[in-house]
Scaffold this motif. Structure first.
Motif, PDB file in Angstrom:
ATOM      1  N   SER A 100       7.388   5.904  21.999  1.00  0.00           N
ATOM      2  CA  SER A 100       7.309   7.342  22.220  1.00  0.00           C
ATOM      3  C   SER A 100       6.566   7.998  21.074  1.00  0.00           C
ATOM      4  CB  SER A 100       8.710   7.933  22.349  1.00  0.00           C
ATOM      5  OG  SER A 100       9.424   7.743  21.141  1.00  0.00           O
ATOM      6  N   VAL A 101       5.972   9.165  21.370  1.00  0.00           N
ATOM      7  CA  VAL A 101       5.212   9.900  20.365  1.00  0.00           C
ATOM      8  C   VAL A 101       5.777  11.306  20.271  1.00  0.00           C
ATOM      9  CG1 VAL A 101       2.969  10.778  19.694  1.00  0.00           C
ATOM     10  CG2 VAL A 101       3.138   8.551  20.783  1.00  0.00           C
ATOM     11  N   ALA A 102       6.076  11.753  19.065  1.00  0.00           N
ATOM     12  CA  ALA A 102       6.557  13.122  18.852  1.00  0.00           C
ATOM     13  C   ALA A 102       5.543  13.863  18.004  1.00  0.00           C
ATOM     14  CB  ALA A 102       7.921  13.110  18.164  1.00  0.00           C
ATOM     15  N   TYR A 103       4.986  14.950  18.537  1.00  0.00           N
ATOM     16  CA  TYR A 103       4.015  15.750  17.792  1.00  0.00           C
ATOM     17  C   TYR A 103       4.779  16.847  17.066  1.00  0.00           C
ATOM     18  CZ  TYR A 103       0.501  13.366  20.578  1.00  0.00           C
ATOM     19  OH  TYR A 103      -0.284  12.419  21.172  1.00  0.00           O
ATOM     20  N   LEU A 104       5.237  16.539  15.869  1.00  0.00           N
ATOM     21  CA  LEU A 104       6.118  17.463  15.173  1.00  0.00           C
ATOM     22  C   LEU A 104       5.407  18.734  14.754  1.00  0.00           C
ATOM     23  CD1 LEU A 104       8.286  15.025  13.048  1.00  0.00           C
ATOM     24  CD2 LEU A 104       8.626  15.864  15.368  1.00  0.00           C
ATOM     25  N   CYS A 105       4.060  18.661  14.565  1.00  0.00           N
ATOM     26  CA  CYS A 105       3.343  19.867  14.191  1.00  0.00           C
ATOM     27  C   CYS A 105       3.384  20.880  15.325  1.00  0.00           C
ATOM     28  CB  CYS A 105       1.905  19.544  13.815  1.00  0.00           C
ATOM     29  SG  CYS A 105       0.948  18.824  15.156  1.00  0.00           S
ATOM     30  N   CYS A 106       3.439  20.393  16.565  1.00  0.00           N
ATOM     31  CA  CYS A 106       3.444  21.296  17.715  1.00  0.00           C
ATOM     32  C   CYS A 106       4.822  21.905  17.945  1.00  0.00           C
ATOM     33  CB  CYS A 106       2.982  20.562  18.974  1.00  0.00           C
ATOM     34  SG  CYS A 106       1.287  19.953  18.858  1.00  0.00           S
TER      35      CYS A 106
ATOM     36  N   PHE B 239      10.915   3.686  11.564  1.00  0.00           N
ATOM     37  CA  PHE B 239      10.873   4.862  10.701  1.00  0.00           C
ATOM     38  C   PHE B 239      11.876   5.894  11.190  1.00  0.00           C
ATOM     39  CE2 PHE B 239       6.617   3.128  10.023  1.00  0.00           C
ATOM     40  CZ  PHE B 239       6.522   3.197   8.638  1.00  0.00           C
ATOM     41  N   GLU B 240      12.502   6.545  10.244  1.00  0.00           N
ATOM     42  CA  GLU B 240      13.319   7.718  10.546  1.00  0.00           C
ATOM     43  C   GLU B 240      12.612   8.927   9.962  1.00  0.00           C
ATOM     44  OE1 GLU B 240      17.377   7.511   9.389  1.00  0.00           O
ATOM     45  OE2 GLU B 240      17.901   6.043  10.951  1.00  0.00           O
ATOM     46  N   VAL B 241      12.218   9.832  10.833  1.00  0.00           N
ATOM     47  CA  VAL B 241      11.527  11.052  10.428  1.00  0.00           C
ATOM     48  C   VAL B 241      12.529  12.194  10.510  1.00  0.00           C
ATOM     49  CG1 VAL B 241       9.594  12.594  10.865  1.00  0.00           C
ATOM     50  CG2 VAL B 241       9.359  10.147  11.328  1.00  0.00           C
ATOM     51  N   GLN B 242      12.897  12.706   9.351  1.00  0.00           N
ATOM     52  CA  GLN B 242      13.896  13.769   9.289  1.00  0.00           C
ATOM     53  C   GLN B 242      13.208  15.125   9.218  1.00  0.00           C
ATOM     54  OE1 GLN B 242      16.141  12.594   5.822  1.00  0.00           O
ATOM     55  NE2 GLN B 242      17.610  11.433   7.049  1.00  0.00           N
TER      56      GLN B 242
ATOM     57  N   VAL C 183       4.083   5.778  12.113  1.00  0.00           N
ATOM     58  CA  VAL C 183       3.982   7.193  11.728  1.00  0.00           C
ATOM     59  C   VAL C 183       2.565   7.462  11.253  1.00  0.00           C
ATOM     60  CG1 VAL C 183       4.719   8.965  10.077  1.00  0.00           C
ATOM     61  CG2 VAL C 183       6.408   7.464  11.120  1.00  0.00           C
ATOM     62  N   ILE C 184       1.953   8.520  11.772  1.00  0.00           N
ATOM     63  CA  ILE C 184       0.636   8.956  11.312  1.00  0.00           C
ATOM     64  C   ILE C 184       0.803  10.293  10.598  1.00  0.00           C
ATOM     65  CG2 ILE C 184      -1.693   9.632  11.982  1.00  0.00           C
ATOM     66  CD1 ILE C 184      -1.378   7.876  14.465  1.00  0.00           C
ATOM     67  N   LEU C 185       0.463  10.333   9.329  1.00  0.00           N
ATOM     68  CA  LEU C 185       0.527  11.565   8.549  1.00  0.00           C
ATOM     69  C   LEU C 185      -0.861  12.197   8.539  1.00  0.00           C
ATOM     70  CD1 LEU C 185       2.702  10.429   5.502  1.00  0.00           C
ATOM     71  CD2 LEU C 185       3.438  11.651   7.557  1.00  0.00           C
TER      72      LEU C 185
ATOM     73  N   GLY D   4       2.883   0.283   9.059  1.00  0.00           N
ATOM     74  CA  GLY D   4       3.163   1.205  10.150  1.00  0.00           C
ATOM     75  C   GLY D   4       2.995   2.665   9.794  1.00  0.00           C
ATOM     76  N   MET D   5       2.717   2.968   8.522  1.00  0.00           N
ATOM     77  CA  MET D   5       2.505   4.359   8.113  1.00  0.00           C
ATOM     78  C   MET D   5       1.023   4.553   7.807  1.00  0.00           C
ATOM     79  SD  MET D   5       4.170   6.612   5.007  1.00  0.00           S
ATOM     80  CE  MET D   5       5.793   6.622   5.772  1.00  0.00           C
ATOM     81  N   PHE D   6       0.388   5.448   8.555  1.00  0.00           N
ATOM     82  CA  PHE D   6      -1.036   5.686   8.444  1.00  0.00           C
ATOM     83  C   PHE D   6      -1.300   7.103   7.938  1.00  0.00           C
ATOM     84  CE2 PHE D   6      -0.230   2.498  11.583  1.00  0.00           C
ATOM     85  CZ  PHE D   6      -1.221   1.556  11.433  1.00  0.00           C
ATOM     86  N   LEU D   7      -2.368   7.268   7.137  1.00  0.00           N
ATOM     87  CA  LEU D   7      -2.762   8.574   6.612  1.00  0.00           C
ATOM     88  C   LEU D   7      -4.183   8.859   7.075  1.00  0.00           C
ATOM     89  CD1 LEU D   7      -0.375   7.752   4.713  1.00  0.00           C
ATOM     90  CD2 LEU D   7      -1.550   8.991   2.902  1.00  0.00           C
ATOM     91  N   VAL D   8      -4.385   9.984   7.760  1.00  0.00           N
ATOM     92  CA  VAL D   8      -5.726  10.324   8.236  1.00  0.00           C
ATOM     93  C   VAL D   8      -6.092  11.736   7.784  1.00  0.00           C
ATOM     94  CG1 VAL D   8      -5.579   8.804  10.231  1.00  0.00           C
ATOM     95  CG2 VAL D   8      -4.859  11.187  10.461  1.00  0.00           C
ATOM     96  N   GLY D   9      -7.387  11.998   7.733  1.00  0.00           N
ATOM     97  CA  GLY D   9      -7.867  13.296   7.301  1.00  0.00           C
ATOM     98  C   GLY D   9      -7.817  13.449   5.794  1.00  0.00           C
TER      99      GLY D   9
END
Length: 211
Positions: free
Chosen positions: A1-7, A22-25, A36-38, A198-203
């Motif tokens: 599943s994908v959660a777009y937390l910014c939205c 990953f646990e994203v709090q 997780v993509i940051l 599993g943790m990626f950083l883009v931009g």
């Protein structure tokens, strides 16, 4: 599943790896994910001035609406693209001063530099080169130009001197940087994966201007 937390407008407070997931709090809930993509950028961490008067109410780091300013004395701090855009947006209706520590606007792209030069030639904007901002007082800023102190009227001051990497948050997530240098970038592989599997950083948060 994908959660777009910014939205969903949830502020992320921590990202930890637990038992292969990953646990994203956030302030609202805790999410589980295999990857997780940051892509949070750096705009939320603008570089701040550290000179006397920098905390004054008329010193701002974001221009929300250029139409809110008319007939004002305005100083723009910075000599890059963002500073040029702010100065140009305000120059039509205000008296704008911009300055650079260098002898020219070498950090602006050609199109913006051309527009700024047109404003300077038509005297719709004032510029100081080889200058530095020394202190800020109500309605006036003091530049050091060579060996001379120059007072410049400034009812509003907009600071556009770049942004800082959110290093503290990234390190809490387990991301490792190339060195302790403040300008150091996160260690990423060819696929933008950090040292945390599993943790990626883009931009820009990964050191790239574009995603």
């Amino acid at each position: 599943s994908v959660a777009y937390l910014c939205c969903s407008l949830e502020i992320v407070t921590a990202v930890t790896r637990q038992d292969g997931f990953f646990e994203v709090q956030t302030q609202a809930a805790t999410y589980r994910a295999s990857n997780v993509i940051l892509a949070i950028g750096k705009l939320g961490n603008p570089r701040h001035l550290t000179i006397p008067g920098a905390e004054s109410e008329h010193v701002e780091y974001r221009l929300k609406d250029p139409r809110a300013y008319n007939g004002k004395d305005i100083m723009v701090v910075g000599d890059g693209d963002s500073a040029a855009e702010v100065a140009l947006a305000l120059a039509e209706q205000n008296r704008v001063t911009i300055f650079s520590r260098r002898t020219g606007f070498f950090r602006m792209n050609d199109a913006l530099q051309s527009q700024v030069n047109q404003k300077l030639e038509s005297k719709e904007m004032t510029v100081y080169f080889s200058a530095d901002l020394e202190r800020i007082e109500p309605d006036v800023a003091y530049l050091l130009v060579g060996d001379h102190q120059v007072p410049v009227k400034a009812q509003h001051i907009f600071v556009k001197i770049g942004a800082e990497m959110p290093r503290g948050f990234l390190e809490q997530c387990g991301v490792t940087f190339a060195s302790q240098d403040p300008e150091a970038l996160p260690l990423l592989d060819a696929h933008y994966q950090s040292v945390v599997p599993g943790m990626f950083l883009v931009g820009s948060v990964g050191g790239k201007d574009l995603i």
